[in-house]
Design a protein around this motif. Structure first.
Motif, mmCIF file in Angstrom:
data_model
loop_
_atom_site.group_PDB
_atom_site.id
_atom_site.type_symbol
_atom_site.label_atom_id
_atom_site.label_comp_id
_atom_site.label_asym_id
_atom_site.label_seq_id
_atom_site.Cartn_x
_atom_site.Cartn_y
_atom_site.Cartn_z
ATOM 1 N N GLU A 60 1.035 -1.372 -0.468
ATOM 2 C CA GLU A 60 0.115 -0.139 -0.216
ATOM 3 C C GLU A 60 0.570 1.295 -0.049
ATOM 4 O O GLU A 60 0.860 2.661 -0.313
ATOM 5 N N LYS A 61 1.862 1.325 -0.061
ATOM 6 C CA LYS A 61 3.041 1.990 0.407
ATOM 7 C C LYS A 61 3.723 2.492 -1.056
ATOM 8 O O LYS A 61 4.736 3.179 -1.138
ATOM 9 N N MET A 62 3.303 1.271 -2.056
ATOM 10 C CA MET A 62 4.404 1.224 -3.059
ATOM 11 C C MET A 62 6.025 1.258 -3.047
ATOM 12 O O MET A 62 5.652 1.671 -3.482
ATOM 13 N N GLU A 63 5.727 0.464 -2.304
ATOM 14 C CA GLU A 63 7.147 0.166 -2.097
ATOM 15 C C GLU A 63 7.596 -1.453 -2.589
ATOM 16 O O GLU A 63 6.343 -2.255 -2.926
ATOM 17 N N LEU A 64 8.169 -2.143 -3.574
ATOM 18 C CA LEU A 64 8.174 -2.999 -4.084
ATOM 19 C C LEU A 64 8.481 -4.047 -4.227
ATOM 20 O O LEU A 64 9.797 -4.091 -3.243
ATOM 21 N N LEU A 65 7.668 -4.903 -4.204
ATOM 22 C CA LEU A 65 8.022 -6.487 -3.364
ATOM 23 C C LEU A 65 8.056 -7.235 -3.721
ATOM 24 O O LEU A 65 9.062 -8.349 -3.229
ATOM 25 N N GLY A 66 7.975 -7.462 -5.360
ATOM 26 C CA GLY A 66 8.525 -8.401 -6.182
ATOM 27 C C GLY A 66 8.207 -8.315 -7.807
ATOM 28 O O GLY A 66 7.772 -6.330 -7.485
ATOM 29 N N MET A 67 8.188 -8.546 -8.426
ATOM 30 C CA MET A 67 7.938 -8.948 -10.221
ATOM 31 C C MET A 67 7.020 -9.629 -10.642
ATOM 32 O O MET A 67 6.876 -11.453 -9.523
ATOM 33 N N ILE A 68 5.850 -9.956 -10.861
ATOM 34 C CA ILE A 68 5.610 -11.006 -11.600
ATOM 35 C C ILE A 68 5.155 -11.204 -12.932
ATOM 36 O O ILE A 68 4.673 -10.325 -13.933
ATOM 37 N N SER A 69 5.490 -12.322 -13.729
ATOM 38 C CA SER A 69 4.704 -12.639 -15.649
ATOM 39 C C SER A 69 4.134 -13.362 -15.701
ATOM 40 O O SER A 69 4.081 -14.426 -15.260
ATOM 41 N N GLU A 70 3.644 -13.221 -17.789
ATOM 42 C CA GLU A 70 3.252 -14.013 -17.637
ATOM 43 C C GLU A 70 4.312 -15.269 -18.135
ATOM 44 O O GLU A 70 3.054 -16.252 -17.930
ATOM 45 N N GLY A 71 5.337 -15.876 -17.802
ATOM 46 C CA GLY A 71 6.601 -16.684 -17.179
ATOM 47 C C GLY A 71 5.839 -17.923 -15.991
ATOM 48 O O GLY A 71 5.417 -18.940 -15.971
ATOM 49 N N ASP A 72 5.690 -16.502 -15.390
ATOM 50 C CA ASP A 72 5.590 -17.803 -13.449
ATOM 51 C C ASP A 72 3.604 -17.328 -13.166
ATOM 52 O O ASP A 72 4.007 -18.574 -13.233
ATOM 53 N N CYS A 73 2.815 -17.375 -14.167
ATOM 54 C CA CYS A 73 1.775 -17.640 -14.751
ATOM 55 C C CYS A 73 1.280 -18.990 -15.326
ATOM 56 O O CYS A 73 0.744 -19.869 -15.053
ATOM 57 N N VAL A 74 2.028 -18.814 -16.505
ATOM 58 C CA VAL A 74 1.945 -20.465 -17.646
ATOM 59 C C VAL A 74 2.840 -21.038 -16.489
ATOM 60 O O VAL A 74 2.105 -22.430 -16.431
ATOM 61 N N LYS A 75 3.459 -21.264 -15.370
ATOM 62 C CA LYS A 75 4.196 -22.211 -14.535
ATOM 63 C C LYS A 75 3.273 -22.878 -13.756
ATOM 64 O O LYS A 75 3.165 -23.497 -13.500
ATOM 65 N N GLU A 76 2.947 -21.927 -13.496
ATOM 66 C CA GLU A 76 1.231 -21.933 -12.384
ATOM 67 C C GLU A 76 0.285 -22.987 -13.417
ATOM 68 O O GLU A 76 0.395 -23.542 -12.517
ATOM 69 N N ILE A 77 0.219 -22.925 -14.607
ATOM 70 C CA ILE A 77 -1.168 -23.599 -15.635
ATOM 71 C C ILE A 77 -0.478 -24.675 -15.799
ATOM 72 O O ILE A 77 -0.444 -25.784 -14.832
ATOM 73 N N SER A 78 0.537 -25.399 -15.888
ATOM 74 C CA SER A 78 1.099 -26.147 -15.478
ATOM 75 C C SER A 78 2.213 -26.852 -14.871
ATOM 76 O O SER A 78 1.375 -28.429 -14.895
ATOM 77 N N ASP A 79 2.178 -26.480 -13.541
ATOM 78 C CA ASP A 79 2.166 -27.399 -11.909
ATOM 79 C C ASP A 79 0.725 -27.875 -11.504
ATOM 80 O O ASP A 79 0.128 -28.474 -11.607
ATOM 81 N N SER A 80 -0.259 -26.413 -11.449
ATOM 82 C CA SER A 80 -1.496 -27.028 -11.761
ATOM 83 C C SER A 80 -2.528 -28.026 -12.069
ATOM 84 O O SER A 80 -2.774 -29.164 -11.787
ATOM 85 N N ARG A 81 -1.846 -28.159 -13.258
ATOM 86 C CA ARG A 81 -1.965 -29.455 -14.080
ATOM 87 C C ARG A 81 -1.715 -30.755 -13.738
ATOM 88 O O ARG A 81 -2.022 -31.632 -13.630
ATOM 89 N N TYR A 82 -0.131 -30.292 -13.684
ATOM 90 C CA TYR A 82 0.131 -31.796 -13.529
ATOM 91 C C TYR A 82 0.499 -32.593 -12.261
ATOM 92 O O TYR A 82 0.198 -33.245 -12.177
#
Length: 155
Positions: A60-82
């Motif tokens: 909420e203070k606009m402090e950077l905590l990390g990054m999320i990308s399409e690749g991270d989401c695709v990996k999650e789709i793959s892991d969830s299915r597997y």
């Protein structure tokens, strides 16, 4: 008898306007950001809706905590299915990259281009005084190169 000049007074040559060359001049300031508690499915929808390949995760203070990308989401789709796991309870905080490389907004944009090629990243956040203030992408560097062509460097 002296020689007289008929040229008259000459105006000083006009100095061309200086072309901005810092990362700050080309970074995007209005960012689509994410929070740690957001669901991965919502992230996917935002990525598609805004035509982006990833973004910064902030608090909420606009402090950077990390990054999320399409690749991270695709990996999650793959892991969830597997592993036959539901994605409904999966949050950004569980999937985001926490070690984030940032660059200085005052860096020369052409130096940023070199950093993109060395580290193979698609985007770099710009943080000032602990807060996310912008992001520069490879596309932003391309825009800068087109604008700077012929002014400060040549092909």
């Amino acid at each position: 008898m002296g020689i007289k000049s008929f040229m008259g007074k000459r105006a000083a040559p006009e100095k061309p306007a200086e072309t901005p060359i810092s990362v700050r001049d080309y970074m995007t300031e209005h960012l689509v950001t994410f929070t740690e508690s957001e669901n991965i499915m919502d992230v996917m929808e935002k990525l598609i809706k805004h035509g982006i390949s990833g973004g910064c995760v902030v608090n909420e203070k606009m402090e950077l905590l990390g990054m999320i990308s399409e690749g991270d989401c695709v990996k999650e789709i793959s892991d969830s299915r597997y592993y036959n796991m539901p994605m409904s309870d999966l949050t950004v905080g569980k999937r985001m990259v926490k070690k984030v490389e940032t660059i200085d907004g005052n860096m020369n944009v052409l130096e940023a281009a070199r950093k993109f090629t060395e580290l193979k990243f698609r985007r770099f956040p710009i943080v000032e005084n602990g807060r996310l203030v912008g992001q520069i992408s490879q596309r932003d560097v391309l825009r800068a190169a087109i604008k700077l062509r012929g002014n400060t460097w040549t092909y």
